[in-house]
Design an enzyme around this catalytic site. Structure first.
Site, mmCIF file in Angstrom:
data_model
loop_
_atom_site.group_PDB
_atom_site.id
_atom_site.type_symbol
_atom_site.label_atom_id
_atom_site.label_comp_id
_atom_site.label_asym_id
_atom_site.label_seq_id
_atom_site.Cartn_x
_atom_site.Cartn_y
_atom_site.Cartn_z
ATOM 1 C CG HIS A 258 -2.310 0.518 0.910
ATOM 2 N ND1 HIS A 258 -2.544 1.545 0.029
ATOM 3 C CD2 HIS A 258 -3.531 0.140 1.362
ATOM 4 C CE1 HIS A 258 -3.830 1.791 -0.040
ATOM 5 N NE2 HIS A 258 -4.461 0.941 0.757
ATOM 6 N NE ARG A 259 6.155 -0.089 1.862
ATOM 7 C CZ ARG A 259 7.300 -0.732 2.059
ATOM 8 N NH1 ARG A 259 8.184 -0.262 2.935
ATOM 9 N NH2 ARG A 259 7.565 -1.854 1.413
#
Length: 343
Positions: free
Chosen positions: A314-315
């Protein structure tokens, strides 16, 4: 005459150590250049170490079963010239090979026990890798899709001359769809760089294929999968998985992956939430293809249906990007014409 130390070479990106499984030579043996002298096991696989020079084994510096840091000396060899002038060693996949020495291998058992014995290195490294992976913030999106048209296409391909003697499966089409969809979603084929705090996109797709083998889970990768035709990709996946199951994958194909696909459907499982390989931004999971009641144009029909999921870092990938990517893969599998349009 010179006595030189041979140090454990770098076995692949990010690996800092390996376990010495067995020696193929003993003190006093005369060995040749590139003769296999030892078996070592890393986080990636079992590999054979060739000798960097010809000479006589003077001393074995590491006992079987020991974990050795990369760069640490493992053997001393008396040579006619220094080891610095010898060609660099080349790592090859672990497998049945003719040994230059008739001596029995000096090794340790490879089976884990419950009495306190150390587990095999591959299992320990796999645990370490998965622990590293889960530290990244991750999320998963799912979609269930009608793949009846794709199953029909596979049947036609299997009966066509170009695909004769080629294994073409739902995984083949899913892999091709994944690679094609990356052109529209390049963030999926990336690595999060901690130092810069940003994603680094890869120019080509090295497609990892999760393979269950006698040595545990391996993820060899098809190099430059984005440049391959469906036929070429099918052949590459078949050869890669067969080699992995036989325990003969070389180090080159066990490193450098950029995105992975796993097929839990072969175990009769509908779907799952696999963990991305460390350094990769996403993994696509393919579930079992089953016949189910499905609504088609207002009527209920029996269709071939599969569940897909993408777990992502999700980064570097947000929910919208992951959903769009998975939706495109699903659309390609629902209608192979969509896949053709993106090739």
């Amino acid at each position: 005459m010179t006595t030189a130390e041979f140090r454990l070479p770098d076995l692949g990106e990010g690996l800092t150590s390996a376990e010495l499984v067995s020696w193929r030579v003993d003190v006093g043996d005369t060995i040749t250049l590139d003769q296999v002298i030892a078996d070592v096991e890393s986080a990636k696989a079992l590999v054979e170490l060739p000798s960097p020079s010809a000479g006589v084994v003077t001393e074995l510096l590491v006992e079987p079963g020991a974990t050795v840091p990369v760069g640490a000396p493992i053997i001393r060899i008396t040579t006619a010239e220094s080891a610095d002038s010898a060609p660099p060693s080349v790592l090859v996949g672990y497998g049945p090979q003719a040994s230059h020495s008739s001596r029995r291998r000096r090794n340790v058992p490879r089976t884990a026990h419950l009495d306190g014995e150390t587990a095999p290195a591959h299992n320990r490294h796999m645990a370490s890798a998965m622990t590293s992976s889960i530290r990244a913030p991750q999320a998963t999106v799912f979609v269930t899709v009608d793949v009846t048209a794709s199953m029909g296409l596979l049947a036609k391909l299997r009966n066509s001359a170009p695909f004769e003697n080629v294994s073409v499966t739902p995984l083949t089409l899913a892999a091709k769809s994944l690679v094609a969809a990356i052109a529209s979603s390049p963030e999926v084929n990336s690595t999060w760089d901690e130092k810069s705090g940003s994603s680094v996109r890869h120019p080509h797709v090295n497609l990892g294929i999760a393979v269950a083998s006698d040595h545990g889970l391996l993820v060899p990768n098809v190099k430059d999968a984005d440049t391959l035709s469906l036929l070429e990709l099918a052949r590459s996946i078949y050869e890669l998985t067969a080699t992995a199951r036989a325990g003969r994958t070389d180090a080159q194909h066990l490193t450098g992956g950029t995105v992975t696909i796993t097929n839990v459907g072969v175990f009769g499982v509908d779907g799952g939430v696999p963990l991305p390989n460390p350094g990769e931004a996403a993994i696509l999971c393919l579930g079992a293809v089953n016949e189910r009641p499905w609504v088609v144009d207002g009527s209920i029909e029996i269709r071939s249906v599969v569940t897909l999921s993408v777990t992502f870092d999700h980064r570097g990938i947000d929910g919208k990007q992951a959903a769009e990517f998975l939706s495109l893969v699903a659309a390609m599998l629902e209608d192979p014409g969509v896949l053709l349009a993106h090739l």
